[in-house]
Motif scaffolding. Structure first.
Motif, PDB file in Angstrom:
ATOM      1  N   PRO A 191       0.803  -1.212   0.000  1.00  0.00           N
ATOM      2  CA  PRO A 191       0.000   0.000   0.000  1.00  0.00           C
ATOM      3  C   PRO A 191       0.849   1.282   0.000  1.00  0.00           C
ATOM      4  O   PRO A 191       0.306   2.365  -0.185  1.00  0.00           O
ATOM      5  CB  PRO A 191      -0.798  -0.111   1.303  1.00  0.00           C
ATOM      6  N   ALA A 192       2.152   1.143   0.158  1.00  0.00           N
ATOM      7  CA  ALA A 192       3.016   2.318   0.244  1.00  0.00           C
ATOM      8  C   ALA A 192       3.469   2.819  -1.131  1.00  0.00           C
ATOM      9  O   ALA A 192       4.091   3.869  -1.229  1.00  0.00           O
ATOM     10  CB  ALA A 192       4.226   2.016   1.116  1.00  0.00           C
ATOM     11  N   HIS A 193       3.199   2.049  -2.169  1.00  0.00           N
ATOM     12  CA  HIS A 193       3.515   2.492  -3.530  1.00  0.00           C
ATOM     13  C   HIS A 193       2.478   1.903  -4.493  1.00  0.00           C
ATOM     14  O   HIS A 193       1.702   1.032  -4.122  1.00  0.00           O
ATOM     15  CB  HIS A 193       4.956   2.111  -3.929  1.00  0.00           C
ATOM     16  N   ASP A 194       2.459   2.384  -5.709  1.00  0.00           N
ATOM     17  CA  ASP A 194       1.511   1.903  -6.712  1.00  0.00           C
ATOM     18  C   ASP A 194       1.930   0.489  -7.112  1.00  0.00           C
ATOM     19  O   ASP A 194       2.866   0.299  -7.883  1.00  0.00           O
ATOM     20  CB  ASP A 194       1.511   2.851  -7.923  1.00  0.00           C
ATOM     21  N   ASP A 195       1.238  -0.480  -6.559  1.00  0.00           N
ATOM     22  CA  ASP A 195       1.634  -1.875  -6.727  1.00  0.00           C
ATOM     23  C   ASP A 195       0.486  -2.664  -7.353  1.00  0.00           C
ATOM     24  O   ASP A 195      -0.581  -2.784  -6.764  1.00  0.00           O
ATOM     25  CB  ASP A 195       1.981  -2.447  -5.343  1.00  0.00           C
ATOM     26  N   ARG A 196       0.693  -3.192  -8.537  1.00  0.00           N
ATOM     27  CA  ARG A 196      -0.332  -4.005  -9.200  1.00  0.00           C
ATOM     28  C   ARG A 196      -0.057  -5.490  -9.024  1.00  0.00           C
ATOM     29  O   ARG A 196      -0.955  -6.309  -9.015  1.00  0.00           O
ATOM     30  CB  ARG A 196      -0.382  -3.652 -10.683  1.00  0.00           C
ATOM     31  N   ASP A 197       1.219  -5.830  -8.935  1.00  0.00           N
ATOM     32  CA  ASP A 197       1.639  -7.217  -8.761  1.00  0.00           C
ATOM     33  C   ASP A 197       2.201  -7.336  -7.345  1.00  0.00           C
ATOM     34  O   ASP A 197       3.163  -6.644  -7.008  1.00  0.00           O
ATOM     35  CB  ASP A 197       2.716  -7.549  -9.805  1.00  0.00           C
ATOM     36  N   PRO A 198       1.629  -8.170  -6.482  1.00  0.00           N
ATOM     37  CA  PRO A 198       2.031  -8.207  -5.075  1.00  0.00           C
ATOM     38  C   PRO A 198       3.548  -8.276  -4.857  1.00  0.00           C
ATOM     39  O   PRO A 198       4.217  -9.183  -5.341  1.00  0.00           O
ATOM     40  CB  PRO A 198       1.341  -9.461  -4.544  1.00  0.00           C
ATOM     41  N   SER A 199       4.054  -7.269  -4.145  1.00  0.00           N
ATOM     42  CA  SER A 199       5.480  -7.215  -3.837  1.00  0.00           C
ATOM     43  C   SER A 199       5.728  -7.164  -2.333  1.00  0.00           C
ATOM     44  O   SER A 199       6.872  -7.057  -1.897  1.00  0.00           O
ATOM     45  CB  SER A 199       6.119  -5.982  -4.488  1.00  0.00           C
ATOM     46  N   LEU A 200       4.677  -7.251  -1.546  1.00  0.00           N
ATOM     47  CA  LEU A 200       4.813  -7.188  -0.094  1.00  0.00           C
ATOM     48  C   LEU A 200       4.732  -8.588   0.493  1.00  0.00           C
ATOM     49  O   LEU A 200       3.762  -9.317   0.261  1.00  0.00           O
ATOM     50  CB  LEU A 200       3.705  -6.311   0.505  1.00  0.00           C
ATOM     51  N   VAL A 232       4.366  -9.157  13.563  1.00  0.00           N
ATOM     52  CA  VAL A 232       4.194  -9.174  12.119  1.00  0.00           C
ATOM     53  C   VAL A 232       5.447  -8.610  11.453  1.00  0.00           C
ATOM     54  O   VAL A 232       5.906  -7.525  11.809  1.00  0.00           O
ATOM     55  CB  VAL A 232       2.961  -8.346  11.699  1.00  0.00           C
ATOM     56  N   LEU A 233       5.976  -9.362  10.516  1.00  0.00           N
ATOM     57  CA  LEU A 233       7.156  -8.929   9.768  1.00  0.00           C
ATOM     58  C   LEU A 233       6.718  -8.548   8.360  1.00  0.00           C
ATOM     59  O   LEU A 233       5.986  -9.299   7.715  1.00  0.00           O
ATOM     60  CB  LEU A 233       8.189 -10.061   9.716  1.00  0.00           C
ATOM     61  N   LEU A 234       7.140  -7.380   7.912  1.00  0.00           N
ATOM     62  CA  LEU A 234       6.769  -6.879   6.588  1.00  0.00           C
ATOM     63  C   LEU A 234       8.027  -6.647   5.761  1.00  0.00           C
ATOM     64  O   LEU A 234       9.005  -6.088   6.273  1.00  0.00           O
ATOM     65  CB  LEU A 234       6.026  -5.541   6.716  1.00  0.00           C
ATOM     66  N   HIS A 235       7.984  -7.053   4.500  1.00  0.00           N
ATOM     67  CA  HIS A 235       9.103  -6.784   3.600  1.00  0.00           C
ATOM     68  C   HIS A 235       8.562  -6.476   2.217  1.00  0.00           C
ATOM     69  O   HIS A 235       7.942  -7.322   1.574  1.00  0.00           O
ATOM     70  CB  HIS A 235      10.068  -7.965   3.520  1.00  0.00           C
ATOM     71  N   CYS A 236       8.802  -5.239   1.768  1.00  0.00           N
ATOM     72  CA  CYS A 236       8.416  -4.854   0.417  1.00  0.00           C
ATOM     73  C   CYS A 236       9.635  -5.046  -0.476  1.00  0.00           C
ATOM     74  O   CYS A 236      10.693  -4.469  -0.226  1.00  0.00           O
ATOM     75  CB  CYS A 236       7.951  -3.392   0.379  1.00  0.00           C
ATOM     76  N   TRP A 237       9.467  -5.840  -1.507  1.00  0.00           N
ATOM     77  CA  TRP A 237      10.574  -6.139  -2.409  1.00  0.00           C
ATOM     78  C   TRP A 237      10.905  -4.966  -3.330  1.00  0.00           C
ATOM     79  O   TRP A 237      11.894  -5.004  -4.051  1.00  0.00           O
ATOM     80  CB  TRP A 237      10.281  -7.405  -3.208  1.00  0.00           C
ATOM     81  N   CYS A 238      10.100  -3.908  -3.277  1.00  0.00           N
ATOM     82  CA  CYS A 238      10.409  -2.688  -4.048  1.00  0.00           C
ATOM     83  C   CYS A 238      11.126  -1.658  -3.185  1.00  0.00           C
ATOM     84  O   CYS A 238      11.477  -0.587  -3.669  1.00  0.00           O
ATOM     85  CB  CYS A 238       9.133  -2.093  -4.626  1.00  0.00           C
ATOM     86  N   GLY A 239      11.322  -1.950  -1.913  1.00  0.00           N
ATOM     87  CA  GLY A 239      12.120  -1.078  -1.055  1.00  0.00           C
ATOM     88  C   GLY A 239      11.374  -0.226  -0.055  1.00  0.00           C
ATOM     89  O   GLY A 239      11.999   0.543   0.672  1.00  0.00           O
TER      90      GLY A 239
END
Length: 143
Positions: free
Chosen positions: A42-51, A61-68
């Motif tokens: 939700p922190a960037h325009d994401d159409r293909d799940p990257s979180l 809860v551990l969160l990792h966005c592969w877009c940074g």
């Protein structure tokens, strides 16, 4: 398929688990193994799940966005704070941590030892020794 676990507001029953609070606010959530999910960030325009989302054994809860995107940015984008990713109620610390108290004790111990050996300490060290002594005295007065 979107994961959605209803959360009860405070005072109306049991509180949500952190994972329920997170997953219920994300889009395109899909299970990705035991206690693991992926979703659109939700922190960037994401159409293909990257979180990537994972619930640790202790409930955090551990969160990792592969877009940074940072975990702070992801949490903020869904209306949460980092502390909401941890189980249990947030309680503001009352006084210094055990590590901070031990640090002050070490400063006093080393300072007094050096003075007992006749060492000439710089004024900045003497000032710091005085601060540590006063902090410890205040703590003892509270107990």
């Amino acid at each position: 398929m979107t994961y959605s676990q209803p959360c009860n507001p405070a005072g109306t029953g049991s509180a949500c688990h952190p994972i329920d609070q997170v997953l219920s606010r994300l889009d395109k959530v899909k299970a990705n193994g035991a206690s693991k999910w992926k979703a659109c960030c939700p922190a960037h325009d994401d159409r293909d799940p990257s979180l990537s989302i994972r619930e640790a054994d202790d409930g955090k809860v551990l969160l990792h966005c592969w877009c940074g995107c940072s975990a702070r940015d992801v949490a903020a984008a869904i209306g949460l704070e980092l502390r909401d990713l941890f189980p249990g109620k947030y309680q503001q610390r009352r006084g210094p941590s055990k590590a901070a108290i031990e640090h002050e004790r070490r400063i006093v111990s080393i300072g007094l030892s050096l003075l007992a050996q006749g060492a000439k300490l710089p004024q900045t060290d003497l000032d710091r020794l005085d601060i540590a002594r006063r902090r410890l005295a205040r703590l003892e007065a509270r107990q």
